[in-house]
Structure formats: C-alpha cells, structure tokens
Design a protein around this motif. Structure first.
Motif, PDB file in Angstrom:
ATOM      1  N   ILE A   1      14.201  50.964  49.611  1.00  0.00           N
ATOM      2  CA  ILE A   1      14.732  52.027  50.464  1.00  0.00           C
ATOM      3  C   ILE A   1      15.485  51.327  51.595  1.00  0.00           C
ATOM      4  N   ALA A   2      16.796  51.481  51.624  1.00  0.00           N
ATOM      5  CA  ALA A   2      17.639  50.810  52.617  1.00  0.00           C
ATOM      6  C   ALA A   2      17.881  51.748  53.799  1.00  0.00           C
ATOM      7  N   ILE A   3      17.668  51.237  54.999  1.00  0.00           N
ATOM      8  CA  ILE A   3      17.803  52.028  56.224  1.00  0.00           C
ATOM      9  C   ILE A   3      18.781  51.318  57.152  1.00  0.00           C
ATOM     10  N   ASP A   4      19.771  52.060  57.658  1.00  0.00           N
ATOM     11  CA  ASP A   4      20.781  51.430  58.499  1.00  0.00           C
ATOM     12  C   ASP A   4      21.439  52.483  59.384  1.00  0.00           C
ATOM     13  N   ALA A   5      22.054  52.036  60.454  1.00  0.00           N
ATOM     14  CA  ALA A   5      22.853  52.912  61.317  1.00  0.00           C
ATOM     15  C   ALA A   5      24.240  53.086  60.721  1.00  0.00           C
ATOM     16  N   CYS A   6      24.904  54.175  61.087  1.00  0.00           N
ATOM     17  CA  CYS A   6      26.291  54.361  60.686  1.00  0.00           C
ATOM     18  C   CYS A   6      27.005  55.212  61.727  1.00  0.00           C
TER      19      CYS A   6
END
Length: 202
Positions: free
Chosen positions: A102-107
C-alpha cells in the motif's frame, strides 16, 4: 509482488467530512486484504518538505499505534524518499515476493480538492508533481492532496502549512487502524460461526 485486481476503483474522502475515518476505513477494508500477513505500507516522502511530509507523518503515526500489526516503511525518523525508494523496492521484492504494498504519498491538485484523500487501484508515481522520475510502486495507492498543482510545484510543497498534512495523516492512520480492527473482528466472528455450525450440525 502480487498483481492488482482486474477491476478498477478510485475514491475520494475529504479528511474533514463527517465520519471521514469510518467512511475511509470501509473503503480500505473492501479493497485491502487486511487478513494477509504480507501487507507492507510504503509511506513515501521527506521531513525536509512540509507538503511532502504526509507520507512519513502517516508512517510515524502508524508505528505509534502499537496494535497496528503490519510492516511500515517510511517515517519521520527514517524517510522513504527518492534516494532510497528503488533500493527498498528491490529488497522487498527479494525478501517477500508475495508482498501486497500500500503506497502512501502526498500530491498536488485543484484548489477545491485540497484535503482530499484519494484511494485507488494500482501503483503510485512518486515525485511526478515535481518532475522527478521515480519507480512506480504499490498494489493500491493512497494520496493526500496537500496543495495546488500547476505552478512552481517544488516551492508549493516546500511552503505548504504543516498543519494540513499533519491532520490528514492522523485521519488516514486512524482509518487504517480501524479497518485492521474491523478485519480482525470479522475473522473472529467467522471463526465463531464456523465452530458453532460444526458443533450444532447446521
């Protein structure tokens, strides 16, 4: 790594909307196999940029939740970022080829979308908002829209108020914990039902 499901989905939940934690947990529970021991959370970003701290903030919060049973990579103390992402992907692929990431990042996004948490099938492309070419990662992705896209993205991320990713990471971490707890409760109930049926002959 396991392939993503063939069906596609894309959901948005604003971190401030009513009952956001439960709504998000329901979506997560529907599409993430919380009953698997192979779940790994890649919380991507850096503590050197306020806007890009959403991922590591979430990772740190998850580690603080002592009952969260899954592997978390990427925290404020040990960020997962452009310089070590490929190495981490390679290590994970070698050590746990069945990993469900599960990849979590800001955008960045439209001004009307700031504060939304986006959950969708398939990998994330870290660094895309600031023109970096980094490897795609994730069976599913969770992105937090922290500011406006379209102009001087790197500076926009650097000048984002910390309060926003801080609060968004809190909502996401609690939703993930709730989804995990609900999954465990379902497993216990199913086990109880099966045992009861075996004993009663139903």
């Amino acid at each position: 790594m396991k392939a993503a499901p063939s069906s596609t989905y894309n959901y948005r939940v604003h971190f401030k909307e009513t009952d956001a934690i439960r709504k998000l947990s329901t979506l997560l529970l529907k599409h993430i196999p919380f009953n698997s021991s192979n779940l790994i959370f890649f919380c991507i970003g850096t503590d050197r940029s306020t806007g890009d701290s959403f991922g590591p903030l979430t990772g740190s919060r998850l580690l603080e939740l002592q009952t969260f049973p899954y592997t978390v990579i990427g925290t404020l103390e040990s960020p997962l970022h452009a310089l070590n992402l490929q190495q981490q992907i390679d290590e994970t692929t070698e050590l746990n080829p069945a990993a469900y990431i599960i990849a979590i990042d800001a955008c960045l996004g439209k001004s009307s979308s700031i504060g939304q948490l986006l959950f969708h099938e398939g990998p994330i492309q870290p660094g895309k908002a600031v023109g970096k070419k980094l490897p795609s990662v994730g069976n599913v992705s969770i992105k937090g829209i922290v500011n406006i896209a379209g102009f001087m993205e790197h500076a926009v991320l650097q000048s984002t108020r910390l309060h926003l990713p801080f609060e968004m990471s809190r909502t996401l971490a609690l939703a993930l914990q709730l989804a995990s707890n609900r999954s465990q409760s379902q497993c216990i109930n199913n086990s109880y039902d099966n045992t009861y049926n075996e004993n009663t002959g139903n």
